[in-house]
Structure formats: C-alpha cells, structure tokens
Design an enzyme around this catalytic site. Structure first.
Site, PDB file in Angstrom:
ATOM      1  N   ASP A 188       1.327  -1.546   0.266  1.00  0.00           N
ATOM      2  CA  ASP A 188       0.194   0.149   0.489  1.00  0.00           C
ATOM      3  C   ASP A 188       0.759   1.216   0.320  1.00  0.00           C
ATOM      4  O   ASP A 188       1.703   1.653   1.591  1.00  0.00           O
ATOM      5  CB  ASP A 188      -1.197   0.183   0.999  1.00  0.00           C
ATOM      6  CG  ASP A 188      -1.510   1.180   1.300  1.00  0.00           C
ATOM      7  OD1 ASP A 188      -2.023   1.115   0.129  1.00  0.00           O
ATOM      8  OD2 ASP A 188      -2.231   1.432   2.712  1.00  0.00           O
ATOM      9  N   ASP A 222      -1.169   5.022  -6.297  1.00  0.00           N
ATOM     10  CA  ASP A 222      -2.054   4.580  -4.942  1.00  0.00           C
ATOM     11  C   ASP A 222      -1.963   3.023  -5.145  1.00  0.00           C
ATOM     12  O   ASP A 222      -2.930   2.501  -5.975  1.00  0.00           O
ATOM     13  CB  ASP A 222      -3.233   4.776  -4.215  1.00  0.00           C
ATOM     14  CG  ASP A 222      -3.434   4.222  -2.694  1.00  0.00           C
ATOM     15  OD1 ASP A 222      -3.090   3.372  -3.051  1.00  0.00           O
ATOM     16  OD2 ASP A 222      -5.037   3.957  -2.410  1.00  0.00           O
TER      17      ASP A 222
END
Ligand SMILES: *[C@@H]1O[C@H](CO)[C@@H](O)[C@H](O)[C@H]1NC(C)=O
Ligand SMILES: *[C@@H]1O[C@H](CO)[C@@H](O)[C@H](O)[C@H]1NC(C)=O
Ligand SMILES: *[C@@H]1O[C@H](CO)[C@@H](O)[C@H](O)[C@H]1NC(C)=O
Ligand SMILES: *[C@@H]1O[C@H](CO)[C@@H](O)[C@H](O)[C@H]1NC(C)=O
Ligand SMILES: *[C@@H]1O[C@H](CO)[C@@H](O)[C@H](O)[C@H]1NC(C)=O
Ligand SMILES: *[C@@H]1O[C@H](CO)[C@@H](O)[C@H](O)[C@H]1NC(C)=O
Length: 444
Positions: A107, A318
């Site tokens: 992440d 992201d």
C-alpha cells in the site's frame, strides 16, 4: 559478576554489529526482491465478480479520506463493521526469529506496516497462522511511547491500563475504507525474499483488526512517504513495483534499492515525472497530472482542476486502490467522451454498475470492438494506457459487455493498480521522481 557484564557487553556488541551489517547490506548495492500475488489470485473469480470486488474496495477507500485525525484516545472496540477493505497485491515476507510468513497488502497510500498478532482477541480470518511474538526471539516492544516512531502515528497512547503492558506504544490506525487496526508498535527482524534480513523494523502487532479482509492477506505493508513505512525505515533511495495482470496468476515483483542501470540502455519508453509534496498529507505520493485525452479529444479541463488546492484535491498514485477514480466533473467528461466515440449502445447502469459499459459482440469473436485510446498527461511524462489497463470485457446473462475500468471518486484523483498492470513503476525517493515503463512483470 564482572564476567557476566563483559559477556553482556560482548553480546550487545555482536547484536549491534550484526544489525549494522544487515542494514548496510540493505543500504548498499544489494537489491531486495519480494514476491507479490494478487489478493484474488487462485479464487477462480469470474471477470465480473473480480471487477465488482475491486470497484467495491476502491469506492469504499475513496469514500473517506485516509483518517489522520488528531490524538483521540485509543479504545479497543467501536470498529467499522461490514465495510469492504482495500486489498490487492500481497507482498510475501517473513517476520521474527525463526521467520514466520506474512502476506501484506502493498500500500503506497499508507505508512504503517502491520500484521495480525496472536493471541488476536478480535481478528479477521486468515489462512496463515497469526504472527506469534511469544515464539520469536527478536520481538521487542518499542523502548518507550515517547519514541519518534510512536509519535509518528496519528493515534497513539501510552499503555497503562491492565490490558496493555506498562508504557508500551499502543496504536490505532485506520484506512480510507474504514478498516482499523489496533495493537502494539513493536520492533522485529524482517526477512525479505531470498534471505536478506533487517532487524529493528517497527511494525504494528495488530490485536484488534476489522474491515472485510476476505482473501489471503494478514495485514498491510505501508509503502507511503511517512517515517513508519517500509521504504522509510529501510532508508532505501528507491523502490519499484511491477504488477502482472489482475486476472492472471503470475507472481509480481517489488524491488527495494534498484540497480542504477536498470533502464540505461536504449529504453526510450521510460517516462519520468516529479513526485509532488503536500504538506497537509505527508503519506501520499502526489503527481502533477495536467490533462486527459480520450481518443481524439483532449478533455476541456483546466490544469488547475487536477492540482492541489489548499492541500485538497490533487492526484495521487496508490497501489492499495484497484480502480482509478476521478473527481465527479472530470469523470462525467471522460464518460461522455467514451460514449461519443464507442460505436456501441450504452448498457443500462444497473446491470453493470459502477462501470460505464457497452453492449458488445460475443466474446469469442476475434475482432474486438473499437475503444478510444486513453492517455494521462503528467508534467514531463505521458502515460499511454494499453487497452487492458482501462477496458475489460464480461459476459452476463447471455449479453456481452465492454466496460471502462474507471470510477467516479471524490475531489482527489487516484491512479489505481488496475491502470498500472504490466508497467514497472519506480519511486525515486532520493530525487522525488516517479518513472514508469511498460514491462512484462513476470519476467522482471
Ligand atoms: C489464497 O488462499 C486460497 C485458499 O487457502 C488458496 O487456494 C490460494 O492459492 C491462495 N492464494 C494465494 C495467492 O496465495
Ligand atoms: C510503569 O512504568 C513507569 C516508568 O517506566 C514506572 O514509573 C511505573 O511504576 C510503571 N507502572 C507500573 C504499574 O508498573
Ligand atoms: C485477462 O484479460 C485480458 C484483457 O482483458 C485478456 O486478453 C486475457 O486473455 C485475460 N487473461 C486471462 C487469464 O483470463
Ligand atoms: C536506487 O538507490 C540506490 C542506492 O540506494 C542507488 O545506488 C541506485 O542507483 C538507485 N537506482 C535507481 C534506478 O535510481
Ligand atoms: C485556502 O485556505 C485559507 C485558510 O483556510 C482560506 O482563507 C483561503 O480562502 C483558501 N483558498 C482557496 C483558494 O480555497
Ligand atoms: C434495473 O433492473 C431492474 C431489474 O433487473 C429493472 O426492473 C429496472 O428497470 C432497472 N432500472 C434501470 C434504471 O435501468
């Protein structure tokens, strides 16, 4: 007595030496390689299910800002319920001595590294056994909750009740999709890929974790820009990821400290754009997106609409979000430009929600329907997306559809991992630059 002290000194010296060696090994030329698998790999999901799961997770994640609320007291309980969570590419590594395997969602949109920890009074199901600090000889609590790393957390407190050990760093960390982990910040030895290991990595030993983690993950590996993330703690100058197709089963790769010459020779296709900083959000990797082209149309959107406005809006890249989302007004323009250029009838929203889909000829036909190209224009770089990075095809109740894998989001534009398939994405942290180049990720 004296001898004992000498022994302890010697032991301490050896430990310090080993630590220094291990860290320098990582800081120097040695590239650390880790394997990634898609969270839904091996589940045999149909394209439609896969895309719906990804849309649900991406939407939930963008629905709320990554919460970095000021110091609220930590209280175990009161968790988010029933909300799906982020979870896409899982990085395989091991924690502790002897090493215990974990699978953490890669992440780049958060900082904390955490995994579910035994005895795990309130955890989600996972396939692997919970990480058990009591069987590891290298687990230590942070020396004190006044330490910089503990202070780097958005919500912490100093353990003092019966439940928590005295003066330990108790954290609570929540995500855009409302999932939460609460536990103790501890220090451990991490082992990457083929044996490279680094002691002294601070991570969350998550005892109370919620959110709908329904695949094989055991936690999250924060790769953001903050002090607690894995790249920050390992002090690497750069890292990269290369995602194989989401619908395939080939493993992907994360590299830390890449060789300098990776793309030196005749790779004209490499594109580089600055990483922008947002003082209001020290975690995200902001990019300067300037425009979008759909087929023959450059959308009539002023550059400033993609940029940061007083710390809000802007564009981030992201890895923890699947599907790229655009602010409502820009999304509507993209949708409109597609609908105007695809020569097929638009399918009613409620069969194919949340995607824009068109009725298409049956999937077996060799000639696939025309879709316009999709190009993202960044400062100094152009991302010419291959068809499979923004279009997917599904069959449902006898109908075939061709769909656009882009969603409507909030004010911030998020470039998700679906759009980064078969692309080697390099984060040059030292020089604040992001590069990307088409790649066959399973061959990296
Ligand atoms: C995830 O777990 C399932 C069930 O245990 C297994 O069949 C599958 O291979 C696993 N997938 C990955 C990517 O590890
Ligand atoms: C907790 O730790 C502090 C400082 O280390 C110490 O002064 C205090 O007595 C400890 N409390 C208990 C209940 O052990
Ligand atoms: C994955 O999707 C791409 C593009 O939609 C398609 O060409 C490919 O055959 C699919 N692969 C698998 C294994 O389904
Ligand atoms: C990555 O960082 C290492 C040192 O941390 C450096 O030697 C190397 O040249 C960098 N690679 C790239 C591609 O920037
Ligand atoms: C930015 O924020 C400041 C203070 O919150 C406010 O006074 C100003 O009007 C804002 N500017 C814009 C363009 O929103
Ligand atoms: C949605 O689907 C239902 C049944 O599948 C149908 O009755 C309804 O008219 C549809 N609504 C729209 C807005 O397409």
């Amino acid at each position: 007595m004296k001898q004992l002290i000498e022994m302890q000194k010697l032991a301490f010296f050896i430990v310090a030496l080993l630590a220094a060696l291990a860290v320098s090994r990582c800081n120097a030329a040695a590239t650390v390689r880790m394997q990634l698998t898609h969270a839904d790999a091996g589940r045999g999901l149909a394209v439609r299910e896969l895309m719906q799961r990804m849309a649900l997770r991406s939407k939930a994640r963008t629905a709320r800002q990554f919460s970095s609320s000021a110091s609220a007291p930590v209280s175990p309980g009161g968790y988010a319920d029933g909300l799906p969570t982020l979870s896409e590419y899982l990085v395989h590594l091991a924690i502790g001595t002897p090493p215990q395997p974990v699978r953490l969602t890669l992440d780049t949109g958060s900082d904390l590294i955490w995994t579910q920890c035994a005895p795990c009074p309130a955890c989600f199901d996972q396939d692997l056994p919970y990480f058990d600090p009591s069987t590891s000889s290298s687990t230590f609590p942070l020396p004190s909750c006044d330490s910089t790393l503990c202070q780097a957390l958005p919500v912490t407190s100093c353990g003092k009740r019966k439940f928590w050990p005295n003066k330990t760093c108790v954290y609570s960390y929540s995500y855009g999709d409302n999932s939460v982990t609460t536990g103790l910040l501890e220090v451990e030895k991490f082992t990457f890929g083929a044996g490279a290991s680094v002691p002294g990595v601070a991570f969350g030993c998550g005892l109370f974790n919620s959110g709908v983690f329904k695949s094989n993950e055991t936690g999250i590996a924060g790769f953001g820009r903050g002090a607690l993330s894995l790249p920050s703690q390992l002090k690497v100058g750069n890292f990269s990821h290369c995602f194989t197709a989401v619908n395939g089963s080939k493993p992907s790769t994360v590299l830390l400290s890449l060789p300098a010459n990776l793309y030196k020779n005749g790779r004209g296709a490499i594109q580089t754009t600055p990483l922008v900083k947002n003082p209001d959000n020290p975690t995200f990797y902001y990019l300067s997106l300037k425009g979008i082209t759909v087929g023959s149309t450059r959308l009539p959107v002023p550059e400033s609409e993609f940029g940061l406005r007083n710390g809000t809006g802007g564009t981030i890249i992201d890895s923890g979000t699947a599907i790229t989302s655009l602010p409502p007004r820009i999304y509507r323009l993209v949708r409109h430009a597609f609908a105007a250029q695809v020569k097929l009838p638009v399918a009613p929203g409620n069969t194919t929600d949340p995607y824009l889909c068109f009725f298409a000829p049956p999937l077996g036909k060799p000639q696939r329907p025309y879709v316009p190209k999709l190009v993202l224009h960044f400062e100094g770089a152009t991302m010419n997306l291959p068809r499979e990075n923004y279009v997917f095809e599904v069959e449902d109740e006898g109908n075939s559809f061709v769909c656009l894998a882009i969603n409507e989001g909030g004010e911030r534009t998020t470039i998700g991992n679906f759009q980064q398939q078969n692309m080697h994405v390099l984060y040059d942290l030292k020089n604040n630059k992001l590069s990307f180049v088409p790649a066959q990720c399973h061959k990296l």
